[in-house]
Write a protein that holds these residues in place. Structure first.
Motif, PDB file in Angstrom:
ATOM      1  N   ALA A 365     -66.543 -64.712 -62.371  1.00  0.00           N
ATOM      2  CA  ALA A 365     -65.092 -64.528 -62.364  1.00  0.00           C
ATOM      3  C   ALA A 365     -64.659 -63.721 -61.150  1.00  0.00           C
ATOM      4  O   ALA A 365     -63.691 -62.959 -61.212  1.00  0.00           O
ATOM      5  CB  ALA A 365     -64.652 -63.836 -63.658  1.00  0.00           C
ATOM      6  N   ILE A 367     -62.898 -62.529 -57.848  1.00  0.00           N
ATOM      7  CA  ILE A 367     -61.585 -62.814 -57.260  1.00  0.00           C
ATOM      8  C   ILE A 367     -61.559 -62.501 -55.769  1.00  0.00           C
ATOM      9  O   ILE A 367     -60.560 -62.812 -55.096  1.00  0.00           O
ATOM     10  CB  ILE A 367     -60.483 -62.021 -57.983  1.00  0.00           C
ATOM     11  CG1 ILE A 367     -60.752 -60.521 -57.894  1.00  0.00           C
ATOM     12  CG2 ILE A 367     -60.366 -62.468 -59.430  1.00  0.00           C
ATOM     13  CD1 ILE A 367     -59.637 -59.669 -58.483  1.00  0.00           C
ATOM     14  N   ASN A 391     -65.772 -69.838 -59.100  1.00  0.00           N
ATOM     15  CA  ASN A 391     -65.271 -68.492 -59.358  1.00  0.00           C
ATOM     16  C   ASN A 391     -63.737 -68.535 -59.385  1.00  0.00           C
ATOM     17  O   ASN A 391     -63.142 -69.589 -59.648  1.00  0.00           O
ATOM     18  CB  ASN A 391     -65.788 -67.519 -58.304  1.00  0.00           C
ATOM     19  CG  ASN A 391     -67.191 -67.016 -58.623  1.00  0.00           C
ATOM     20  OD1 ASN A 391     -67.364 -66.082 -59.395  1.00  0.00           O
ATOM     21  ND2 ASN A 391     -68.205 -67.653 -58.028  1.00  0.00           N
ATOM     22  N   ARG A 392     -63.101 -67.403 -59.073  1.00  0.00           N
ATOM     23  CA  ARG A 392     -61.640 -67.345 -59.097  1.00  0.00           C
ATOM     24  C   ARG A 392     -61.081 -66.871 -57.757  1.00  0.00           C
ATOM     25  O   ARG A 392     -60.044 -66.212 -57.703  1.00  0.00           O
ATOM     26  CB  ARG A 392     -61.166 -66.416 -60.222  1.00  0.00           C
ATOM     27  CG  ARG A 392     -61.587 -66.884 -61.606  1.00  0.00           C
ATOM     28  CD  ARG A 392     -61.135 -65.938 -62.689  1.00  0.00           C
ATOM     29  NE  ARG A 392     -61.585 -66.368 -64.004  1.00  0.00           N
ATOM     30  CZ  ARG A 392     -61.379 -65.675 -65.132  1.00  0.00           C
ATOM     31  NH1 ARG A 392     -60.719 -64.513 -65.073  1.00  0.00           N
ATOM     32  NH2 ARG A 392     -61.833 -66.123 -66.282  1.00  0.00           N
ATOM     33  N   GLN A 394     -59.062 -66.785 -54.469  1.00  0.00           N
ATOM     34  CA  GLN A 394     -57.806 -67.372 -54.027  1.00  0.00           C
ATOM     35  C   GLN A 394     -57.746 -67.500 -52.510  1.00  0.00           C
ATOM     36  O   GLN A 394     -57.103 -68.403 -51.984  1.00  0.00           O
ATOM     37  CB  GLN A 394     -56.629 -66.526 -54.522  1.00  0.00           C
ATOM     38  CG  GLN A 394     -56.505 -66.500 -56.031  1.00  0.00           C
ATOM     39  CD  GLN A 394     -55.290 -65.705 -56.494  1.00  0.00           C
ATOM     40  OE1 GLN A 394     -54.457 -65.311 -55.687  1.00  0.00           O
ATOM     41  NE2 GLN A 394     -55.197 -65.489 -57.799  1.00  0.00           N
ATOM     42  N   ASN A 412     -62.857 -73.218 -56.687  1.00  0.00           N
ATOM     43  CA  ASN A 412     -62.274 -71.903 -56.899  1.00  0.00           C
ATOM     44  C   ASN A 412     -60.767 -72.048 -57.117  1.00  0.00           C
ATOM     45  O   ASN A 412     -60.228 -73.165 -57.132  1.00  0.00           O
ATOM     46  CB  ASN A 412     -62.570 -70.989 -55.703  1.00  0.00           C
ATOM     47  CG  ASN A 412     -63.917 -70.303 -55.830  1.00  0.00           C
ATOM     48  OD1 ASN A 412     -64.051 -69.294 -56.515  1.00  0.00           O
ATOM     49  ND2 ASN A 412     -64.937 -70.863 -55.164  1.00  0.00           N
ATOM     50  N   HIS A 413     -60.068 -70.939 -57.297  1.00  0.00           N
ATOM     51  CA  HIS A 413     -58.628 -70.971 -57.554  1.00  0.00           C
ATOM     52  C   HIS A 413     -57.860 -70.707 -56.264  1.00  0.00           C
ATOM     53  O   HIS A 413     -57.113 -69.733 -56.144  1.00  0.00           O
ATOM     54  CB  HIS A 413     -58.257 -69.935 -58.614  1.00  0.00           C
ATOM     55  CG  HIS A 413     -58.801 -70.232 -59.969  1.00  0.00           C
ATOM     56  ND1 HIS A 413     -58.481 -69.508 -61.085  1.00  0.00           N
ATOM     57  CD2 HIS A 413     -59.650 -71.197 -60.395  1.00  0.00           C
ATOM     58  CE1 HIS A 413     -59.108 -70.004 -62.136  1.00  0.00           C
ATOM     59  NE2 HIS A 413     -59.837 -71.027 -61.747  1.00  0.00           N
TER      60      HIS A 413
END
Length: 548
Positions: A365, A367, A391-392, A394, A412-413
């Protein structure tokens, strides 16, 4: 009809074989009569019989094969041998009855097979082993009893096997290892007990096996490791305890295993690692504690593992990792923390990892990835492979990631605005943002393999498809015709002048013919000149003869 043809071909083969006097023979789909009719069998040193019809062997069946060194009889439905079926094989070194239906183990010889060093009885139906079962094989070094139905081993089953080095009992139904089953096997080097039903191991089970280097107990029902504290396992190098029911490691449970290099604790029920869990493993190089339910690794748990090269803690429930967890493990080459719940990595976590080659953090997780900017200067980034997929993240600092061997950033985000801004220029090959998709295009009914990047815009999921339009059109679309055959376009008002060369092909041919004619004329004149010289010499010689 087919059987008669087969018999004729077999006897022709036997005739050819008897003339060639080979020493190795392989037969399949044979029967007992064909084996007993082999000519020159006294010269054979290797005999392999597979997929034959040999359910029973009588006494002295191999009487005439006195020079055999290797005998294999596999996949032949063998269910029984008489007491002296292996009589008169004094030179036999390896014997395999694997993949048959044997349910009873005997010596099958009236005298010791003193040359036999390898015996394979795997994949049969053996259910128990009696005392002194192998007493007539005193030089045996490798014994394979795997994939049977063995649930009981007598105390003195392996009596007399003082030279045995490798013993395989995997894939059976053993439930308990007591203190006398392997007694006397002083030279035993590897013991395979995986995939049984073992619930417990007696603390003195391996007390006499002081040379044991490899022990496999994976795929059992163990819930306690007290047997590891015995001195008999002091020289153990490889230990596999995966896929058991272990819940915790006793404090200083490995203190006597000073030479252990590989430890597999995966697929158990461990919830934590403490400072005392792995004390004593100074030589450990590979630790696998993946697929557990670890939620916490205490700071200092790996402090005593100065030789550690690889640690795998993937598929657990870790939410964080102490920033000093790997500070004592300066030789680490591979760190695997995939598929946990880690939200943040401290920049100090890998500040001493100068030998790192693989870092796997996918499926967490995270970021942000700023910790990659704080790696030690001595680390060769060009040989480092990092996996941060799923994962996350950005956004990342692309400039800080350009000098790595490979970084996987897929799934990913990502912020769509950030992607559009930073991917206008083509990313270097070492960075991978995209994942593969199958796209049904308008140019063809076939599925076109494309790459794309998922991103988020205004809390909505978007996808950016990466296509090279020129390449797709070139490969998928046939170019249209540039003119109309029925109504061709008019010619241009002024035709361009086409430069010409007066020295055309006709001139070339003429000049070649002239050159050939001149050449022949020169040769003809030269011939006449030589003939005249010869005539002058003959006349002069004739005059001299007349004068003399």
């Amino acid at each position: 009809m087919c059987h008669a043809v087969y018999q004729i071909l077999f006897w022709l083969w036997m005739l050819l074989y008897s003339g060639s006097r080979v020493s190795c023979l392989q037969m399949s789909n044979c029967n007992k009569t064909e084996v007993t009719m082999i000519r020159g069998m006294e010269l054979l040193t290797s005999l392999t019989l597979s997929n034959c019809s040999l359910p029973h062997l009588e006494n002295a069946f191999f009487m005439r094969f006195g020079h055999l060194l290797h005998l294999e009889l596999q996949h032949s439905g063998l269910s029984s041998l008489e007491d002296f079926s292996l009589h008169s094989l004094p030179r036999l070194q390896s014997l395999s009855f694997a993949h048959n239906s044997l349910s009873k183990l005997r010596s099958w010889s009236s005298e010791p097979l003193e040359a036999l060093v390898s015996l394979d009885l795997s994949h049969n139906r053996l259910s128990s082993l009696d005392a002194h079962s192998f007493v007539l094989y005193p030089q045996l070094q490798m014994l394979d009893l795997g994939s049977n139905q063995i649930n009981q081993i007598a105390d003195d089953t392996f009596y007399g096997l003082s030279h045995l080095k490798h013993l395989q009992l995997n894939g059976n139904r053993m439930m308990l290892i007591d203190g006398s089953q392997f007694h006397g096997l002083h030279r035993l080097s590897s013991l395979m007990l995986q995939h049984n039903l073992i619930e417990g191991v007696d603390p003195g089970a391996f007390e006499s096996n002081t040379h044991l280097r490899s022990l496999r107990l994976d795929g059992n029902l163990l819930n306690c490791l007290q047997f590891l504290t015995q001195s008999g396992l002091a020289r153990l190098v490889h230990l596999n305890l995966a896929n058991n029911l272990l819940r915790k490691l006793e404090p200083q449970g490995f203190v006597t295993n000073v030479e252990l290099q590989d430890l597999d604790l995966s697929r158990n029920n461990f919830t934590e690692l403490t400072k005392e869990s792995l004390v004593g493993l100074d030589s450990l190089e590979r630790l696998n504690i993946s697929h557990n339910i670890l939620s916490h690794i205490e700071d200092g748990s790996l402090e005593s593992l100065a030789s550690l090269l690889q640690v795998d803690a993937s598929f657990n429930q870790l939410t964080s990792v102490s920033e000093s967890l790997f500070h004592a493990n300066t030789q680490l080459e591979e760190i695997i923390l995939s598929h946990n719940r880690i939200r943040d990595i401290s920049p100090k976590l890998m500040q001493y990892q100068t030998h790192l080659r693989h870092l796997k953090l996918d499926g967490n997780a995270l970021i942000e990835a700023s910790f990659l900017q704080r790696l030690p200067p001595a680390l060769n980034r060009l040989s480092l492979i990092v996996d941060l997929s799923s994962n996350r993240l950005q956004s990342v600092n692309l400039n800080s990631l350009l000098h790595f061997g490979h970084i996987n950033l897929a799934d990913n985000h990502w912020s769509c605005a950030w992607l559009v801004k930073n991917l206008l220029l083509r990313a270097p090959p070492s960075l991978n943002f995209a994942r593969n998709w199958s796209l049904l295009s308008d140019w063809s009914e076939d599925l076109t393999k494309v790459q794309g990047i998922d991103c988020i815009e205004d809390a909505r999921n978007r996808s950016i498809v990466l296509l090279s339009i020129g390449e797709v059109i070139h490969s998928k679309v046939q170019c249209a015709k540039s003119f109309d055959e029925l109504n061709p376009a008019p010619p241009p008002l002024t035709w361009p002048k086409i430069p010409t060369d007066r020295f055309d092909s006709r001139s070339v041919i003429i000049w070649m013919l002239v050159a050939i004619a001149i050449t022949f004329a020169c040769l003809r004149w030269l011939r006449r000149f030589v003939d005249r010289k010869e005539q002058s010499k003959r006349k002069l010689k004739a005059i001299n003869e007349v004068v003399s």
